[in-house]
Design an enzyme around this catalytic site. Structure first.
Site, PDB file in Angstrom:
ATOM      1  N   ILE A 164      48.068  -3.433 -38.190  1.00 21.31           N
ATOM      2  CA  ILE A 164      48.064  -3.159 -39.624  1.00 21.31           C
ATOM      3  C   ILE A 164      46.898  -2.229 -39.957  1.00 21.31           C
ATOM      4  O   ILE A 164      45.751  -2.517 -39.599  1.00 21.31           O
ATOM      5  CB  ILE A 164      47.943  -4.463 -40.427  1.00 21.31           C
ATOM      6  CG1 ILE A 164      49.077  -5.422 -40.059  1.00 21.31           C
ATOM      7  CG2 ILE A 164      47.939  -4.173 -41.921  1.00 21.31           C
ATOM      8  CD1 ILE A 164      48.922  -6.800 -40.650  1.00 21.31           C
TER       9      ILE A 164
ATOM     10  N   HIS B  21      39.129 -22.561 -31.868  1.00 25.19           N
ATOM     11  CA  HIS B  21      40.104 -23.413 -32.551  1.00 25.19           C
ATOM     12  C   HIS B  21      40.749 -24.439 -31.629  1.00 25.19           C
ATOM     13  O   HIS B  21      41.760 -25.032 -31.989  1.00 25.19           O
ATOM     14  CB  HIS B  21      41.188 -22.553 -33.206  1.00 25.19           C
ATOM     15  CG  HIS B  21      40.684 -21.768 -34.379  1.00 25.19           C
ATOM     16  ND1 HIS B  21      41.343 -20.676 -34.900  1.00 25.19           N
ATOM     17  CD2 HIS B  21      39.568 -21.927 -35.144  1.00 25.19           C
ATOM     18  CE1 HIS B  21      40.657 -20.187 -35.923  1.00 25.19           C
ATOM     19  NE2 HIS B  21      39.584 -20.928 -36.087  1.00 25.19           N
TER      20      HIS B  21
ATOM     21  N   SER C 233      43.761 -11.198 -38.400  1.00 26.17           N
ATOM     22  CA  SER C 233      43.880 -10.751 -39.787  1.00 26.17           C
ATOM     23  C   SER C 233      42.536 -10.562 -40.457  1.00 26.17           C
ATOM     24  O   SER C 233      42.402  -9.801 -41.407  1.00 26.17           O
ATOM     25  CB  SER C 233      44.711 -11.765 -40.589  1.00 26.17           C
ATOM     26  OG  SER C 233      44.022 -13.005 -40.684  1.00 26.17           O
TER      27      SER C 233
ATOM     28  N   GLY D 117      43.693  -8.039 -32.918  1.00 27.72           N
ATOM     29  CA  GLY D 117      44.864  -8.801 -33.333  1.00 27.72           C
ATOM     30  C   GLY D 117      44.581  -9.972 -34.233  1.00 27.72           C
ATOM     31  O   GLY D 117      45.252 -10.998 -34.144  1.00 27.72           O
TER      32      GLY D 117
ATOM     33  N   CYS E 280      43.637 -41.614 -23.069  1.00 23.40           N
ATOM     34  CA  CYS E 280      42.393 -41.260 -22.402  1.00 23.40           C
ATOM     35  C   CYS E 280      42.083 -42.254 -21.291  1.00 23.40           C
ATOM     36  O   CYS E 280      42.689 -43.328 -21.200  1.00 23.40           O
ATOM     37  CB  CYS E 280      41.247 -41.227 -23.413  1.00 23.40           C
ATOM     38  SG  CYS E 280      40.693 -42.872 -23.941  1.00 23.40           S
TER      39      CYS E 280
END
EC number: 2.3.1.286
Length: 243
Positions: A204, A109, A178, A176, A136
């Site tokens: 969870i 990401h 979802s 960790g 840049c």
């Protein structure tokens, strides 16, 4: 025992180091609508708003108060001592894996510590916050750097390398995360399809639709060092307390 390992890390591992996760329960990202700060269209509408959002996160990351935790350090140890193939895929945009010592790492990401030229797509280490003067050096005229972040509607990075690793791994560990956002949510299916053992570490408990063969409920900082000890000892991971 294992020869090729793929590890996927998500927001939960960084949360233990004190970094806020992007998305809150109300669907906002630090009190902003996702479409305003995490889409190409939002960036086009209000460059300054998006820059302030990422500058705030960049400053927190470099404030001196955020450090890698035991899970990051354990994965770096795994990389250093494991004799087989290893790829760590992270959905996180922080650099805590690098600070811990990991190098066989793919940021699917993007990275908060980098800016990207919108024309050439070349990346640059971000030494100052985003702004009109942070440009840049690859173009004439120089282009204003945008965050090197994969926004909604954009393709995650390194997908060919990721799919190749999943096709050949014999152990896939998700830590960790979802497991609800694609394409990362489909990684466990790919690993299962090719016969890998699949293990999830999360705070969870799993629901009845969980595709992982083993689920370890608890903090990454406590469980990941145990997992690494098991792997380096040549033992097979199980759901028992001693793994």
């Amino acid at each position: 025992m294992y020869q090729q390992i793929v590890v996927l890390t998500g927001a939960g591992i960084s949360a233990e180091s004190g970094l806020r996760t992007f998305r809150d329960q109300d669907g906002l990202w630090e009190e902003h609508h996702i479409e305003d700060v995490a889409t190409p269209e939002g960036y086009e509408r209000d460059v300054e708003l998006v820059e302030r959002f990422y500058n705030s996160r960049w400053q927190q990351l470099h404030s001196g108060t955020v450090e890698p935790n035991a899970a990051h350090l354990a994965l770096a140890r795994l990389e250093a001592e494991f004799t087989g193939q290893l790829l760590i895929i992270t959905q996180n945009v922080d650099d805590l894996h690098e600070r811990a010592g990991s190098r066989r790492l793919l940021h699917m990401h993007g990275e908060l510590s980098k800016g990207r030229c919108p024309r050439s797509r070349q990346t640059f280490i971000l030494r100052d916050p985003f702004g009109p003067k942070n440009c840049c050096t690859c173009c004439i005229p120089a282009q204003r750097l945008r965050p090197h972040i994969v926004w909604f509607g954009e393709m995650p990075l390194g997908m060919d390398r990721i799919h190749d690793a999943l096709d050949h791994c014999d152990l896939f560990i998700a830590i960790g995360t979802s497991g609800t956002v694609y394409p990362a949510a489909g990684f466990v299916d790919a690993a299962n399809h090719h016969g890998a053992q699949t293990v999830e570490v999360n705070m969870i408990p799993p629901d009845r639709h969980c595709q992982f063969q083993y689920h370890l409920t608890g903090k990454a900082g406590e469980l990941v060092p145990q997992l690494v000890n098991t792997i380096l000892a040549g033992r097979v991971i199980s759901s028992e307390p001693n793994l």
